[in-house]
Design an enzyme around this catalytic site. Sequence first.
Site, PDB file in Angstrom:
ATOM      1  N   SER A  56       1.255   0.151  -2.122  1.00  0.00           N
ATOM      2  CA  SER A  56       1.697   0.262  -0.737  1.00  0.00           C
ATOM      3  C   SER A  56       0.664   1.053   0.060  1.00  0.00           C
ATOM      4  O   SER A  56       0.305   2.170  -0.309  1.00  0.00           O
ATOM      5  CB  SER A  56       3.047   0.972  -0.667  1.00  0.00           C
ATOM      6  OG  SER A  56       4.063   0.159  -1.174  1.00  0.00           O
ATOM      7  N   HIS A  87       6.340   3.008   5.573  1.00  0.00           N
ATOM      8  CA  HIS A  87       7.290   3.493   4.574  1.00  0.00           C
ATOM      9  C   HIS A  87       6.686   4.574   3.685  1.00  0.00           C
ATOM     10  O   HIS A  87       7.417   5.363   3.084  1.00  0.00           O
ATOM     11  CB  HIS A  87       7.893   2.342   3.755  1.00  0.00           C
ATOM     12  CG  HIS A  87       7.008   1.729   2.733  1.00  0.00           C
ATOM     13  ND1 HIS A  87       6.334   0.539   2.916  1.00  0.00           N
ATOM     14  CD2 HIS A  87       6.697   2.116   1.465  1.00  0.00           C
ATOM     15  CE1 HIS A  87       5.663   0.223   1.819  1.00  0.00           C
ATOM     16  NE2 HIS A  87       5.871   1.174   0.926  1.00  0.00           N
ATOM     17  N   ASP A 109       4.355  -2.694   9.118  1.00  0.00           N
ATOM     18  CA  ASP A 109       4.558  -1.556   8.212  1.00  0.00           C
ATOM     19  C   ASP A 109       3.285  -0.710   8.129  1.00  0.00           C
ATOM     20  O   ASP A 109       2.533  -0.782   7.153  1.00  0.00           O
ATOM     21  CB  ASP A 109       4.962  -2.080   6.831  1.00  0.00           C
ATOM     22  CG  ASP A 109       5.504  -0.976   5.932  1.00  0.00           C
ATOM     23  OD1 ASP A 109       5.386   0.208   6.291  1.00  0.00           O
ATOM     24  OD2 ASP A 109       6.042  -1.304   4.857  1.00  0.00           O
TER      25      ASP A 109
END
Length: 716
Positions: free
Chosen positions: A642, A83, A219
């Site tokens: 992240s 992402h 991810d």
Amino acid sequence: MKFLKLLLLFVAFQMQAQQGGMWIPSMLKGMNESEMKSLGMKMSAQDIYDVNQSSLKDAIIHFNGGCTSEIISPKGLLLTNHHCGYGEIQKHSSVENDYLQDGFWAKDLASELPNPGMVATLIVSIHDVTTAVLEGVMQLPSEAEKQKRIQENIARVQATFPKEKWQDNRIRVFYEGNQYILFVTETFKDVRLVGAPPSSIGKFGSDTDNWVWPRHTGDFAMFRIYAGKDNKPAEYSKDNVPYTPKHFLPISLDGVAEGDFTMVFGFPGRTQEYLPAVAVEQIVNSLNPAKITIRDAALKVQDGFMRKDQAIKIQYASKYASVANYWKKWIGESQGLKKSNAVQIKKDFEKEFQNRVAKSGKSAEYGSLLANFEKNYQEIDQYALARDYFVETVLRNTELLSVGFRLYQLEQVFKARGEQAFTDRKNNTITSLEGFYKDFNAKVDEKVFEQLMALYTKNSPLLPTDIKALDIKKTTALVYGKSKLTSYKGTQELLKGDAKTVFKNLNKDAGYQLVKKLADNFYNTISPKYDEINLEIAALQRTYMKAQLELFPDGRYFPDANSTLRVTYGQVKGYSPSDAVYYEPVTHLEGVLEKYVPGDYEFDVPAKLIELINKKDYGQYAENGKMPVCFIATNHTTGGNSGSPAIDANGNLIGLNFDRVWEGTMSDIYYDPAICRNIMVDIRYVLFIVDKFANAKHLIDEMKLVHPKKQASTSK
């Protein structure tokens, strides 16, 4: 009873100390290092941060200003979240070559894809410059004058602090303005896409599973830093070579077990851990509900179009994910703050705070702090709500209005700085809007506009009568039927000529007229008063932080996150979100098939992955015949983390941080060790996908794979 309450408060604080916090890596020596070792760490603080020798911090990258990544090979190979690289993967995609749907893997260096404008920043060293920044500040009479002097001092120190010519100095504020730290950085400007799994792996579960455990999302994506032939940062060139790092992370194949030490090293974005109770009440009861409602309406419109049209799905994939991310986070945050009784816990702390103020004889200095907070938060409430409505409706979620606002800013630049500044800004705007309009669909945005403007005119405070009285259907038809802002060509036409010509044309345009009316109201009625009160609140918060540090000398206070390099540590651990429910800390690939829905954009599974699962063809990456996918731990993370590496007790990479559990998303405001968990992709799943699914073994060959647990047991 009072003693029991204080004891419980103390116990809760000690639990948070051991499992919460985002710590500056150059300041781990002492208490933090001892605590980390008590949780199982085998390294020293110097192994994590060292200026003179290579250390873990030399492998940690601030990825494109918003995420974290880590170097995992001697050739500058970067690992981050899917992402985090989603926008770049999308830009390289088309209906013919849909890398979002099919994935992308460069077969060699020559096949890696450049990403103009993408940057990767390394921290070279960290320095406390508080004394220099606060020089001559405290004797000034007003908060505005203090802030002006601080900014002047920051500019001076940044300009004069020693660094190499290719490096930068950046000063950031800590402890609400009680500490200032300078970071010497190196920013690389040639970052290329190496590989990404299809979205059916990288975004498996998509928005339904976002912020949720159990999770089965791979991810991750891979990029590479390129440098000049001198190994220094350089603009993109075909002559650049892969960067040779001071340190890269070895990768452990031994996996994780409950109770294992974990450290997440990265660039957390923003937390507000020390807000007073009245501020948290305002977030839960006023601000979050408004923002959730606006984004909910925008998402429903976009989703309806995306499900019917593949081209729109590609156009809006990244935007939709961005809007949905914090929409869902705010929902979980509000629920978590209520469930954990955060407001009452803060009120109980504030009672103890007032007691200590009185006992210490500091009532004159700190005695009115909480009352002043109450007064200022009451005054700012309608302005804060009106500001959020404007930001969410005009700047973030209605694309035509956001473009119109950029043109409104052009007009302000002309008024403030003249024709040349206007022309420079205009040319930059025209160039940047070309990419924007590539992913703009007027039909989608028209429906979003209609929904959001209805909410805005009905619910936002401080709107003038003529805006509140707008006929939304007629306004929508007028704007999207007549405004040139609905296309790149039309916007270019509006921006032709000198400033006088441009503003003459703009002020005839129906879309711009509306934006200007909304923006004028914001800047004349809302923003000045909001900024005035918020400045007072910031001053109170700085004093409140200073008071806590003084009055609770045995407390452990980490500075709020501010997108600077931090360490957070904890342990692999399951949790119980509700009565009679317990979540194990590790998920496995069988769970992917349990969620599999053929053809569904969130839960479809590639045929090749199904084949690998059925054959149990996991190679060296399985554990007891099962393929681990994700795991959770007690690390205190937030946005910006992240892509952060999850590191084991010996400094090896074991996972990739990408999310938090929904029940614990309130950890930006209040960390509860009972339910706050961060979610990580198991590094073995990453390697399995690269090797077995993508057949990109050449990337595995770049890495250093290790077995620390096996080595430790053999040496005993």
